[in-house]
Structures are given as C-alpha cells and as structure tokens.
Motif scaffolding. Structure first.
Motif, PDB file in Angstrom:
ATOM      1  N   ILE A 135       0.862  -1.179   0.000  1.00 30.10           N
ATOM      2  CA  ILE A 135       0.000   0.000   0.000  1.00 30.10           C
ATOM      3  C   ILE A 135       0.899   1.229   0.000  1.00 30.10           C
ATOM      4  O   ILE A 135       1.587   1.512   0.978  1.00 30.10           O
ATOM      5  N   GLU A 136       0.903   1.958  -1.133  1.00 28.78           N
ATOM      6  CA  GLU A 136       1.858   3.056  -1.302  1.00 28.78           C
ATOM      7  C   GLU A 136       1.231   4.301  -1.922  1.00 28.78           C
ATOM      8  O   GLU A 136       1.952   5.248  -2.260  1.00 28.78           O
ATOM      9  N   THR A 137      -0.095   4.294  -2.083  1.00 28.99           N
ATOM     10  CA  THR A 137      -0.789   5.411  -2.710  1.00 28.99           C
ATOM     11  C   THR A 137      -2.039   5.754  -1.904  1.00 28.99           C
ATOM     12  O   THR A 137      -2.503   4.959  -1.089  1.00 28.99           O
ATOM     13  N   CYS A 138      -2.568   6.935  -2.171  1.00 29.86           N
ATOM     14  CA  CYS A 138      -3.756   7.367  -1.427  1.00 29.86           C
ATOM     15  C   CYS A 138      -4.954   6.480  -1.719  1.00 29.86           C
ATOM     16  O   CYS A 138      -5.717   6.137  -0.803  1.00 29.86           O
ATOM     17  N   ASP A 139      -5.139   6.094  -2.980  1.00 28.30           N
ATOM     18  CA  ASP A 139      -6.289   5.237  -3.286  1.00 28.30           C
ATOM     19  C   ASP A 139      -6.127   3.867  -2.632  1.00 28.30           C
ATOM     20  O   ASP A 139      -7.084   3.293  -2.107  1.00 28.30           O
ATOM     21  N   GLY A 140      -4.922   3.340  -2.632  1.00 32.64           N
ATOM     22  CA  GLY A 140      -4.699   2.075  -1.952  1.00 32.64           C
ATOM     23  C   GLY A 140      -4.939   2.169  -0.459  1.00 32.64           C
ATOM     24  O   GLY A 140      -5.495   1.242   0.148  1.00 32.64           O
ATOM     25  N   LEU A 141      -4.547   3.280   0.128  1.00 30.47           N
ATOM     26  CA  LEU A 141      -4.748   3.479   1.567  1.00 30.47           C
ATOM     27  C   LEU A 141      -6.228   3.446   1.919  1.00 30.47           C
ATOM     28  O   LEU A 141      -6.632   2.845   2.927  1.00 30.47           O
ATOM     29  N   LEU A 142      -7.044   4.048   1.076  1.00 33.54           N
ATOM     30  CA  LEU A 142      -8.479   4.091   1.337  1.00 33.54           C
ATOM     31  C   LEU A 142      -9.169   2.754   1.078  1.00 33.54           C
ATOM     32  O   LEU A 142     -10.278   2.526   1.558  1.00 33.54           O
ATOM     33  N   ALA A 143      -8.496   1.865   0.330  1.00 35.79           N
ATOM     34  CA  ALA A 143      -9.124   0.590  -0.057  1.00 35.79           C
ATOM     35  C   ALA A 143      -8.496  -0.612   0.637  1.00 35.79           C
ATOM     36  O   ALA A 143      -8.728  -1.753   0.218  1.00 35.79           O
ATOM     37  N   MET A 144      -7.738  -0.403   1.703  1.00 33.10           N
ATOM     38  CA  MET A 144      -6.999  -1.516   2.307  1.00 33.10           C
ATOM     39  C   MET A 144      -7.854  -2.717   2.690  1.00 33.10           C
ATOM     40  O   MET A 144      -7.479  -3.859   2.397  1.00 33.10           O
ATOM     41  N   PRO A 145      -8.987  -2.556   3.347  1.00 30.30           N
ATOM     42  CA  PRO A 145      -9.774  -3.750   3.700  1.00 30.30           C
ATOM     43  C   PRO A 145     -10.197  -4.561   2.480  1.00 30.30           C
ATOM     44  O   PRO A 145     -10.130  -5.802   2.493  1.00 30.30           O
ATOM     45  N   ALA A 146     -10.610  -3.880   1.419  1.00 30.13           N
ATOM     46  CA  ALA A 146     -11.034  -4.587   0.208  1.00 30.13           C
ATOM     47  C   ALA A 146      -9.850  -5.234  -0.497  1.00 30.13           C
ATOM     48  O   ALA A 146      -9.963  -6.340  -1.033  1.00 30.13           O
ATOM     49  N   ILE A 147      -8.703  -4.569  -0.494  1.00 22.04           N
ATOM     50  CA  ILE A 147      -7.509  -5.153  -1.114  1.00 22.04           C
ATOM     51  C   ILE A 147      -7.097  -6.412  -0.370  1.00 22.04           C
ATOM     52  O   ILE A 147      -6.792  -7.444  -0.975  1.00 22.04           O
ATOM     53  N   ALA A 148      -7.082  -6.350   0.952  1.00 22.81           N
ATOM     54  CA  ALA A 148      -6.640  -7.497   1.756  1.00 22.81           C
ATOM     55  C   ALA A 148      -7.502  -8.730   1.508  1.00 22.81           C
ATOM     56  O   ALA A 148      -7.014  -9.864   1.604  1.00 22.81           O
ATOM     57  N   ALA A 149      -8.767  -8.525   1.191  1.00 19.46           N
ATOM     58  CA  ALA A 149      -9.695  -9.634   0.962  1.00 19.46           C
ATOM     59  C   ALA A 149      -9.942  -9.890  -0.518  1.00 19.46           C
ATOM     60  O   ALA A 149     -10.867 -10.622  -0.872  1.00 19.46           O
ATOM     61  N   ALA A 150      -9.106  -9.334  -1.397  1.00 17.42           N
ATOM     62  CA  ALA A 150      -9.396  -9.333  -2.827  1.00 17.42           C
ATOM     63  C   ALA A 150      -9.332 -10.711  -3.472  1.00 17.42           C
ATOM     64  O   ALA A 150     -10.098 -11.002  -4.392  1.00 17.42           O
ATOM     65  N   HIS A 151      -8.409 -11.588  -3.004  1.00 16.56           N
ATOM     66  CA  HIS A 151      -8.228 -12.858  -3.712  1.00 16.56           C
ATOM     67  C   HIS A 151      -7.533 -13.865  -2.806  1.00 16.56           C
ATOM     68  O   HIS A 151      -6.697 -13.481  -1.981  1.00 16.56           O
ATOM     69  N   PRO A 152      -7.854 -15.159  -2.959  1.00 16.38           N
ATOM     70  CA  PRO A 152      -7.206 -16.178  -2.129  1.00 16.38           C
ATOM     71  C   PRO A 152      -5.691 -16.261  -2.304  1.00 16.38           C
ATOM     72  O   PRO A 152      -4.996 -16.804  -1.437  1.00 16.38           O
ATOM     73  N   ARG A 153      -5.147 -15.776  -3.403  1.00 14.73           N
ATOM     74  CA  ARG A 153      -3.694 -15.786  -3.581  1.00 14.73           C
ATOM     75  C   ARG A 153      -2.981 -14.834  -2.618  1.00 14.73           C
ATOM     76  O   ARG A 153      -1.791 -15.011  -2.354  1.00 14.73           O
ATOM     77  N   LEU A 154      -3.691 -13.843  -2.132  1.00 16.36           N
ATOM     78  CA  LEU A 154      -3.055 -12.841  -1.284  1.00 16.36           C
ATOM     79  C   LEU A 154      -2.690 -13.462   0.058  1.00 16.36           C
ATOM     80  O   LEU A 154      -3.532 -14.041   0.744  1.00 16.36           O
ATOM     81  N   CYS A 155      -1.411 -13.320   0.441  1.00 15.01           N
ATOM     82  CA  CYS A 155      -0.973 -13.880   1.720  1.00 15.01           C
ATOM     83  C   CYS A 155      -0.410 -12.823   2.657  1.00 15.01           C
ATOM     84  O   CYS A 155      -0.133 -13.129   3.827  1.00 15.01           O
ATOM     85  N   GLY A 156      -0.231 -11.592   2.202  1.00 16.20           N
ATOM     86  CA  GLY A 156       0.318 -10.560   3.071  1.00 16.20           C
ATOM     87  C   GLY A 156       0.047  -9.163   2.550  1.00 16.20           C
ATOM     88  O   GLY A 156      -0.259  -8.974   1.368  1.00 16.20           O
ATOM     89  N   MET A 157       0.163  -8.205   3.468  1.00 14.19           N
ATOM     90  CA  MET A 157      -0.008  -6.795   3.127  1.00 14.19           C
ATOM     91  C   MET A 157       0.998  -5.975   3.900  1.00 14.19           C
ATOM     92  O   MET A 157       1.301  -6.267   5.053  1.00 14.19           O
TER      93      MET A 157
END
Length: 301
Positions: A135-157
């Motif tokens: 998470i390195e941008t303003c839009d990413g900062l505002l979307a962190m919960p949705a990004i973290a749950a975006a896909h089963p491949r995701l293992c870290g943030m």
C-alpha cells in the motif's frame, strides 16, 4: 525442487530485498538467515536494466530455492512492465510476487487472472504463486480492507513508507505512518493474511538499537514480519518477531494457572500479578504455537 508457498512457520519474519542483478548479494543470500529472499525488479533496478534483470530471475530463483529459501519477486507497477515481470518470474522456484502501489482490489484480481494463465501454461498448480500487496498510494490506503480480501492468492499486506509519504506530501515519520500501519494490521488480520511491516522506513538500518525498538513496537501492534534491505537487519527481525524465552515462560505459566482454576470451577485466575481469562489464554497458546513452529524448523531442511 519446487518452492514452498510460504514458510514452514506460516509467516515470514524477515524478507530480505536483493536487487536481481546483484550477483554478490545473491551468492551470499543463504548465509543471511532470512525467512524469504525478495528479488527486486522494481526500485533497485534502473529502467535501462529492467530486461536483463528479468532474464536473470529464473536462474537466481532456482539457485536460492535449492538452498531451501523461500523466493519472492517484487515486480513493477506499470502494466506493461508488470506483465513482462510476471512472465519472467513465475515458475516452480518462486512462491510469491510482491505487488507495489496496489490501488484497489481489482488490480489484485487482474494479476491473479494473469497468474492463472501463466501457471497453467507452465504446468504449475493453480494458486502456486502467492501475492503480497504493498500500500503506497492514497487510493490504496483508502481501499486496504477490500484489497486485503481481494483474492485467495493474497498472503500478506504491507505499507510502503517512502512511496506513501510522497503520495501524502508528507515525511516518512512515526506520526505520519502510525495510522496507516495500524489500519494495515486491521485489514490484514480481518482478511486472514500476514500483516508485514513496522512504523518507519525500510531505509533506516544504521542504528541497530533503534531498529530493534521499532520491531518490538511493530510486534506489539500485531505485525508478524517485515521487509529489510541490509543483512544486519535480518537477525533483528527474526528475534523481534519470535517469542522470547520470557514470553514462552509467561505463556506456560498462564495456561498452567488457568488450567488449575478451571479444575476448581473458576473461569479466571491470577498469574504474575495480573488477571487471566480466556483471551489471555488464547494469546498464550499463540505464543507457544509460534515457538513450537520455529523449533520444528530449526533442524535440517
């Protein structure tokens, strides 16, 4: 040999960045003690060397994986570079890609769709290549919960301190970065993925005592591992994100005291001058589980 899709402990305490073209550092990677080696194709590689760096990844990953190391590759953000990086990196010896400047969950899902195709073409099981979101941008900062749950491949943030500070028009200080990091822990824990990071910039490595204090504070916040750019940071991360002997003794004492209370029909007890009950016992069990996992990995291979 095929790469693991995560460490045997279930979380990387230390992820050491090594530029893809730095042969001297890559040759010594196995001596550093890091849980994962993160081959960097992004910030550490100038534009004119991106293609040679990509061409070097497969051989470097094979060599590192043969030394029983988890291999992660940080790719670039612009789509044309990102796709070229994915084509170069995906293989049996790379267990994860780190995605910089993730703006929204759709970005993660698009990367995952590309990975589905590349893995199928290369005979890899679907899902072999995990993802860490930066998470390195303003839009990413505002979307962190949705990004973290975006896909089963995701293992870290993780929060990228320097780039996020630039996006915010701020300096990468404790006051600037504390809230984004606290939010990242919440988003990661809620999604069941690893919270990676600490409050501060990865570039500060000269003062080892200050770095150790930073890692102790990060563990108190709920982080379980962090990135690093210098080998001397690795043992600090490994120790800081592992239970100390005092913590292990505390955990055993808590469970023994609570077990005795339960046998007497009481739901709570006192241990070491503090009241203990079910949530405290759960924390104690987590401490012992992590210690047991680390002990089981101390032997060969």
């Amino acid at each position: 040999m095929t790469a693991r899709t995560g460490t045997r402990t279930g979380a990387w305490r230390s992820m050491l960045f090594i530029p893809a073209l730095n042969e001297r550092f890559l040759a010594k990677a196995a001596e550093r003690g890091a849980d994962a080696i993160q081959i960097d194709l992004e910030d550490a590689i100038p534009e004119e060397l991106k293609e040679p760096a990509r061409q070097s990844v497969a051989a470097a990953a094979q060599r590192l994986a043969a030394q029983n190391l988890d291999v992660v590759v940080r790719i670039n953000r612009p789509w044309r570079q990102a796709i070229a990086d994915i084509e170069a990196a995906v293989g049996p010896h790379v267990c994860c890609l780190t995605l910089p400047k993730v703006p929204d969950p759709g970005h993660v899902r698009a990367i995952a769709e590309i990975l589905d195709e590349v893995e199928a073409e290369r005979g890899l099981p679907r899902g072999h290549t995990r993802l860490v979101a930066m998470i390195e941008t303003c839009d990413g900062l505002l979307a962190m919960p949705a990004i973290a749950a975006a896909h089963p491949r995701l293992c870290g943030m993780t929060v990228g301190a320097e780039d996020l500070a630039v996006a915010l028009g701020a300096r990468p200080t404790f006051d600037t970065l504390f809230v984004p990091n606290a939010q990242a822990v919440v988003a990661a824990r809620n999604a069941g993925i690893q919270p990676i990071g600490y409050v501060g910039t990865v570039a500060d490595f000269a003062d080892e005592a200050a770095f150790a204090a930073k890692i102790a504070q990060a563990r108190d916040m709920g982080f379980t591992g962090g990135f690093c750019i210098h080998p001397k940071q690795v043992p600090i991360l490994n120790a800081g994100f592992a239970p100390s002997p005092a913590e292990i003794a505390w955990a055993r004492g808590v469970l023994a005291a609570l077990d005795a209370a339960h046998r007497e029909g009481r739901g709570a007890a006192t241990y070491d001058g503090a009241m203990i009950d079910r949530p405290v016992a759960e924390r104690a069990r987590n401490v012992l589980a992590q210690a047991d996992a680390l002990d089981s990995n101390a032997g060969p291979g």
